[in-house]
Write a protein that holds these residues in place. Structure first.
Motif, PDB file in Angstrom:
ATOM      1  N   LEU A 198       0.831  -1.204   0.000  1.00 11.31           N
ATOM      2  CA  LEU A 198       0.000   0.000   0.000  1.00 11.31           C
ATOM      3  C   LEU A 198       0.869   1.259   0.000  1.00 11.31           C
ATOM      4  CD1 LEU A 198      -2.764  -1.039   2.581  1.00 11.31           C
ATOM      5  CD2 LEU A 198      -2.987  -0.887   0.102  1.00 11.31           C
ATOM      6  N   ARG A 199       1.955   1.214   0.759  1.00 11.25           N
ATOM      7  CA  ARG A 199       2.836   2.382   0.826  1.00 11.25           C
ATOM      8  C   ARG A 199       3.449   2.680  -0.535  1.00 11.25           C
ATOM      9  NH1 ARG A 199       5.724   0.549   4.640  1.00 11.25           N
ATOM     10  NH2 ARG A 199       4.317   1.218   6.294  1.00 11.25           N
ATOM     11  N   SER A 200       3.752   1.625  -1.293  1.00 11.71           N
ATOM     12  CA  SER A 200       4.348   1.829  -2.620  1.00 11.71           C
ATOM     13  C   SER A 200       3.347   2.433  -3.599  1.00 11.71           C
ATOM     14  CB  SER A 200       4.868   0.498  -3.169  1.00 11.71           C
ATOM     15  OG  SER A 200       3.792  -0.385  -3.484  1.00 11.71           O
ATOM     16  N   GLN A 201       2.047   2.321  -3.287  1.00 16.43           N
ATOM     17  CA  GLN A 201       1.029   2.866  -4.172  1.00 16.43           C
ATOM     18  C   GLN A 201       0.642   4.305  -3.818  1.00 16.43           C
ATOM     19  OE1 GLN A 201      -2.384   0.180  -4.711  1.00 16.43           O
ATOM     20  NE2 GLN A 201      -1.134  -1.475  -3.886  1.00 16.43           N
ATOM     21  N   ALA A 202       1.168   4.817  -2.703  1.00 17.34           N
ATOM     22  CA  ALA A 202       0.801   6.166  -2.261  1.00 17.34           C
ATOM     23  C   ALA A 202       1.273   7.207  -3.269  1.00 17.34           C
ATOM     24  CB  ALA A 202       1.394   6.453  -0.888  1.00 17.34           C
ATOM     25  N   SER A 203       0.434   8.209  -3.498  1.00 14.96           N
ATOM     26  CA  SER A 203       0.804   9.256  -4.449  1.00 14.96           C
ATOM     27  C   SER A 203      -0.066  10.482  -4.232  1.00 14.96           C
ATOM     28  CB  SER A 203       0.637   8.762  -5.896  1.00 14.96           C
ATOM     29  OG  SER A 203      -0.732   8.524  -6.179  1.00 14.96           O
ATOM     30  N   VAL A 204       0.439  11.619  -4.676  1.00  9.29           N
ATOM     31  CA  VAL A 204      -0.334  12.864  -4.735  1.00  9.29           C
ATOM     32  C   VAL A 204      -0.071  13.484  -6.099  1.00  9.29           C
ATOM     33  CG1 VAL A 204      -0.641  15.188  -3.828  1.00  9.29           C
ATOM     34  CG2 VAL A 204      -0.268  13.292  -2.251  1.00  9.29           C
ATOM     35  N   SER A 205      -1.133  13.787  -6.820  1.00  3.78           N
ATOM     36  CA  SER A 205      -0.981  14.446  -8.116  1.00  3.78           C
ATOM     37  C   SER A 205      -1.620  15.828  -8.046  1.00  3.78           C
ATOM     38  CB  SER A 205      -1.633  13.616  -9.224  1.00  3.78           C
ATOM     39  OG  SER A 205      -3.023  13.458  -8.993  1.00  3.78           O
ATOM     40  N   MET A 206      -1.024  16.778  -8.746  1.00  6.13           N
ATOM     41  CA  MET A 206      -1.515  18.155  -8.767  1.00  6.13           C
ATOM     42  C   MET A 206      -1.469  18.692 -10.183  1.00  6.13           C
ATOM     43  SD  MET A 206       0.257  19.871  -5.370  1.00  6.13           S
ATOM     44  CE  MET A 206       1.934  19.564  -5.929  1.00  6.13           C
ATOM     45  N   PHE A 207      -2.541  19.361 -10.580  1.00  4.44           N
ATOM     46  CA  PHE A 207      -2.525  20.067 -11.863  1.00  4.44           C
ATOM     47  C   PHE A 207      -3.518  21.218 -11.798  1.00  4.44           C
ATOM     48  CE2 PHE A 207      -5.824  16.865 -12.324  1.00  4.44           C
ATOM     49  CZ  PHE A 207      -6.853  17.538 -12.973  1.00  4.44           C
ATOM     50  N   GLN A 208      -3.289  22.233 -12.623  1.00  3.35           N
ATOM     51  CA  GLN A 208      -4.151  23.408 -12.646  1.00  3.35           C
ATOM     52  C   GLN A 208      -4.998  23.411 -13.905  1.00  3.35           C
ATOM     53  OE1 GLN A 208      -2.425  27.201 -11.449  1.00  3.35           O
ATOM     54  NE2 GLN A 208      -0.598  26.121 -10.707  1.00  3.35           N
ATOM     55  N   ARG A 209      -6.274  23.724 -13.717  1.00  2.00           N
ATOM     56  CA  ARG A 209      -7.196  23.786 -14.848  1.00  2.00           C
ATOM     57  C   ARG A 209      -8.332  24.744 -14.487  1.00  2.00           C
ATOM     58  NH1 ARG A 209      -9.336  18.186 -16.490  1.00  2.00           N
ATOM     59  NH2 ARG A 209      -7.199  18.025 -17.282  1.00  2.00           N
ATOM     60  N   GLY A 210      -8.649  25.647 -15.398  1.00  2.00           N
ATOM     61  CA  GLY A 210      -9.746  26.562 -15.179  1.00  2.00           C
ATOM     62  C   GLY A 210      -9.575  27.452 -13.964  1.00  2.00           C
ATOM     63  N   GLY A 211      -8.327  27.766 -13.653  1.00  2.00           N
ATOM     64  CA  GLY A 211      -8.054  28.636 -12.518  1.00  2.00           C
ATOM     65  C   GLY A 211      -8.081  27.923 -11.176  1.00  2.00           C
ATOM     66  N   MET A 212      -8.251  26.600 -11.168  1.00  2.00           N
ATOM     67  CA  MET A 212      -8.321  25.830  -9.920  1.00  2.00           C
ATOM     68  C   MET A 212      -7.165  24.836  -9.865  1.00  2.00           C
ATOM     69  SD  MET A 212     -11.145  26.912  -8.386  1.00  2.00           S
ATOM     70  CE  MET A 212     -11.798  25.641  -7.303  1.00  2.00           C
ATOM     71  N   LEU A 213      -6.661  24.592  -8.655  1.00  2.00           N
ATOM     72  CA  LEU A 213      -5.669  23.560  -8.437  1.00  2.00           C
ATOM     73  C   LEU A 213      -6.400  22.265  -8.083  1.00  2.00           C
ATOM     74  CD1 LEU A 213      -2.706  22.632  -8.058  1.00  2.00           C
ATOM     75  CD2 LEU A 213      -2.944  23.280  -5.635  1.00  2.00           C
ATOM     76  N   HIS A 214      -6.150  21.208  -8.839  1.00  2.00           N
ATOM     77  CA  HIS A 214      -6.791  19.916  -8.601  1.00  2.00           C
ATOM     78  C   HIS A 214      -5.801  18.998  -7.890  1.00  2.00           C
ATOM     79  CE1 HIS A 214     -10.309  20.497 -11.436  1.00  2.00           C
ATOM     80  NE2 HIS A 214      -9.513  21.527 -11.747  1.00  2.00           N
ATOM     81  N   LEU A 215      -6.230  18.443  -6.758  1.00  2.00           N
ATOM     82  CA  LEU A 215      -5.390  17.541  -5.978  1.00  2.00           C
ATOM     83  C   LEU A 215      -6.048  16.171  -5.915  1.00  2.00           C
ATOM     84  CD1 LEU A 215      -4.601  19.799  -2.882  1.00  2.00           C
ATOM     85  CD2 LEU A 215      -3.050  19.266  -4.745  1.00  2.00           C
ATOM     86  N   THR A 216      -5.253  15.142  -6.111  1.00  2.00           N
ATOM     87  CA  THR A 216      -5.718  13.772  -5.894  1.00  2.00           C
ATOM     88  C   THR A 216      -4.679  13.064  -5.042  1.00  2.00           C
ATOM     89  OG1 THR A 216      -6.854  13.697  -8.032  1.00  2.00           O
ATOM     90  CG2 THR A 216      -6.398  11.596  -6.963  1.00  2.00           C
ATOM     91  N   ALA A 217      -5.099  12.574  -3.889  1.00  2.00           N
ATOM     92  CA  ALA A 217      -4.170  11.916  -2.965  1.00  2.00           C
ATOM     93  C   ALA A 217      -4.607  10.483  -2.718  1.00  2.00           C
ATOM     94  CB  ALA A 217      -4.114  12.683  -1.641  1.00  2.00           C
ATOM     95  N   VAL A 218      -3.659   9.587  -2.753  1.00  2.00           N
ATOM     96  CA  VAL A 218      -3.871   8.188  -2.389  1.00  2.00           C
ATOM     97  C   VAL A 218      -2.813   7.864  -1.343  1.00  2.00           C
ATOM     98  CG1 VAL A 218      -3.957   5.805  -3.190  1.00  2.00           C
ATOM     99  CG2 VAL A 218      -4.704   7.643  -4.705  1.00  2.00           C
ATOM    100  N   LEU A 219      -3.248   7.619  -0.086  1.00  2.00           N
ATOM    101  CA  LEU A 219      -2.319   7.487   1.024  1.00  2.00           C
ATOM    102  C   LEU A 219      -2.473   6.151   1.728  1.00  2.00           C
ATOM    103  CD1 LEU A 219      -2.753  11.043   2.590  1.00  2.00           C
ATOM    104  CD2 LEU A 219      -0.948  10.281   1.033  1.00  2.00           C
ATOM    105  N   ASP A 220      -1.357   5.601   2.172  1.00  2.00           N
ATOM    106  CA  ASP A 220      -1.370   4.374   2.954  1.00  2.00           C
ATOM    107  C   ASP A 220      -1.911   4.672   4.351  1.00  2.00           C
ATOM    108  OD1 ASP A 220       1.298   4.743   4.811  1.00  2.00           O
ATOM    109  OD2 ASP A 220       1.500   5.668   2.839  1.00  2.00           O
ATOM    110  N   PRO A 221      -2.329   3.629   5.109  1.00  2.00           N
ATOM    111  CA  PRO A 221      -3.001   3.855   6.397  1.00  2.00           C
ATOM    112  C   PRO A 221      -2.215   4.720   7.373  1.00  2.00           C
ATOM    113  CG  PRO A 221      -3.254   1.571   5.742  1.00  2.00           C
ATOM    114  CD  PRO A 221      -2.319   2.200   4.741  1.00  2.00           C
TER     115      PRO A 221
END
Length: 448
Positions: A198-221
């Motif tokens: 699970l720890r190896s799958q953890a990630s955070v992605s960030m990108f900007q679109r339409g004036g907004m910052l989009h965050l997606t986080a996948v975190l281990d327990p």
């Protein structure tokens, strides 16, 4: 007619009776709505049981060795999942899961044509009578298949019996939570390898679109615990401020949704990390890790983080303890601990930890402990209720008001953290007042 259709026809008859008052366009009464909803659920579950058996038959008649003579290919489909999906309007994934459930619960035959029991007879029985649906059965089948090599046939058979008994009446999320706890119990040595994955799958992605910052986080327990606890603490503090004498109808009233407040929480935490080290705005939020003293000393077993479904290995527990300190508490062999009688009105921190150990969060809906408060079952002022574990229960704000406003009763059976919480509906909800199990024991099969 197949005998397996009898339960389905019985459920349809119940639905017809419940729906009788709606004929001619009349509105269903509340009692009829409840009856219709229950009948629809029962009909759906029993229909899924029949469909799973049919899906298993289609899969068998479409097996690879039949080649172009297979049923699915004769009907113009590449495989049986596509065949089933096209006739039901579902996805091929749903059809594949239905076939898997059917194959695990349908009677089998040996090489000489003798009928053998189903691979999972207890799941089959629960499915056939409508106690569980196909989605729940799929989770259980997948879990038991995965555990076979790791826990052995005998323990998996015991787990099947337990799950067929505990799963009815639970949502899919509650079933997943129960399976995560049971997996750690059946295969404690596998917890840490799963953590590494699970720890190896953890990630955070960030990108900007339409004036907004989009965050997606996948975190281990382990790392999710800190993030989730901090955000929930901020949300709790904001809702407490809303209730603190503010007029909800005022022009400047706070009308943010929970998601909007969570976004503000993330921004606040980032600003907090950059500029200050005050903890006041998190409403006393604390990450709580629960583990037995013997397991902690011996370096075996697993621990549970409040609000996180996936158990963590003992190495993680020790690492978190070294980083954040340990709050110890000691109880007897039956879990009897920390009763204060009438000496103090408010539950102590240690008592709240003990209630969280027993209730797992809100004893009624399952929200994490950080989103609950400790309440007296028999009120302190009105009923002279003591501040004891046997008179305490963790409830979120919504469930607390629901219990009092609608007239539910709460009963505690047992002692200390091993006790069970029962919610007893008022007569207008259930004339028989059948108690409904709550707390940790509702979804954790290894709870006493």
């Amino acid at each position: 007619m197949s005998s397996s259709l009898a339960p389905l026809l019985e459920a349809v008859a119940l639905l017809e009776r419940a729906w009788a008052d709606a004929e001619g366009g009349s509105t269903l009464s509340r009692a009829r709505l409840i009856a219709a909803n229950e009948a629809i659920g029962l009909t759906r579950r029993r229909l899924e049981a029949v469909h799973a058996e049919v899906a298993a038959g289609i899969a068998h008649e479409s097996r690879r060795e039949l080649g172009p003579d297979g049923l699915a290919k004769q009907q113009g489909f590449r495989n049986p999942a596509l065949f089933i999906a096209s006739t039901t309007g579902s996805s091929t994934g749903d059809a594949a899961r239905l076939m898997k459930v059917g194959e695990a619960t349908a009677p089998r035959t040996n090489l000489i044509g003798e009928v053998l029991p189903a691979k999972l007879p207890h799941v089959r029985r629960a499915l056939a009578v409508g106690r569980i649906g196909a989605a729940t059965a799929d989770l259980i089948v997948t879990f038991l298949d995965r555990m076979l090599l790791r826990a052995g046939r005998d323990r998996v058979a015991e787990a099947e019996v337990l799950l067929a008994e505990k799963a009815p009446g639970l949502s899919l999320d509650e079933v997943r939570r129960m399976l995560a706890r049971l997996e750690a119990h059946l295969d404690p040595d596998g917890v840490e390898p799963r953590e590494d994955d699970l720890r190896s799958q953890a990630s955070v992605s960030m990108f900007q679109r339409g004036g907004m910052l989009h965050l997606t986080a996948v975190l281990d327990p382990e790392r999710a615990a800190a993030v989730q606890t901090a955000i929930q603490g901020y949300v709790s503090a904001e809702f407490a401020a809303k209730r603190d004498g503010r007029d909800p109808d005022a022009p400047d009233a706070d009308r943010r949704t929970v998601r909007q407040i969570q976004a503000d929480a993330l921004v606040h935490l980032a600003a907090h990390a950059l500029s200050c080290d005050s903890e006041d705005s998190l409403s006393g939020a604390t990450v709580i890790v629960r583990v037995g003293l013997d397991e902690l000393r011996n370096g075996t077993g697993a621990g549970l983080i409040d609000g996180i479904e996936q158990p963590v290995g003992i190495t993680t527990v020790r690492r978190m303890a070294a980083a954040g300190g340990v709050i110890p508490w000691v109880c007897g062999s039956r879990g009897e601990i920390l009763d204060w009688g009438r000496r103090v009105r408010f539950f102590t921190t240690a008592q709240r930890l003990a209630l969280a150990e027993r209730d797992g969060g809100c004893a009624r809906c399952g929200l994490p402990p950080g989103m609950t408060k400790a309440h007296h079952i028999r009120w302190w002022a009105r009923d002279n209720g003591p501040t004891d574990l046997s008179n305490g229960v963790l409830l979120c704000e919504t469930c607390h008001h629901l219990i009092h406003d609608v007239g539910w009763d709460i009963r505690i059976d047992g002692i200390g953290t091993r006790a069970k919480v029962w919610f007893i509906p008022p007569p207008h909800v259930d004339p028989s007042r059948t108690p409904r199990l709550g707390g940790r024991a509702r979804t954790e099969p290894v709870a006493a």
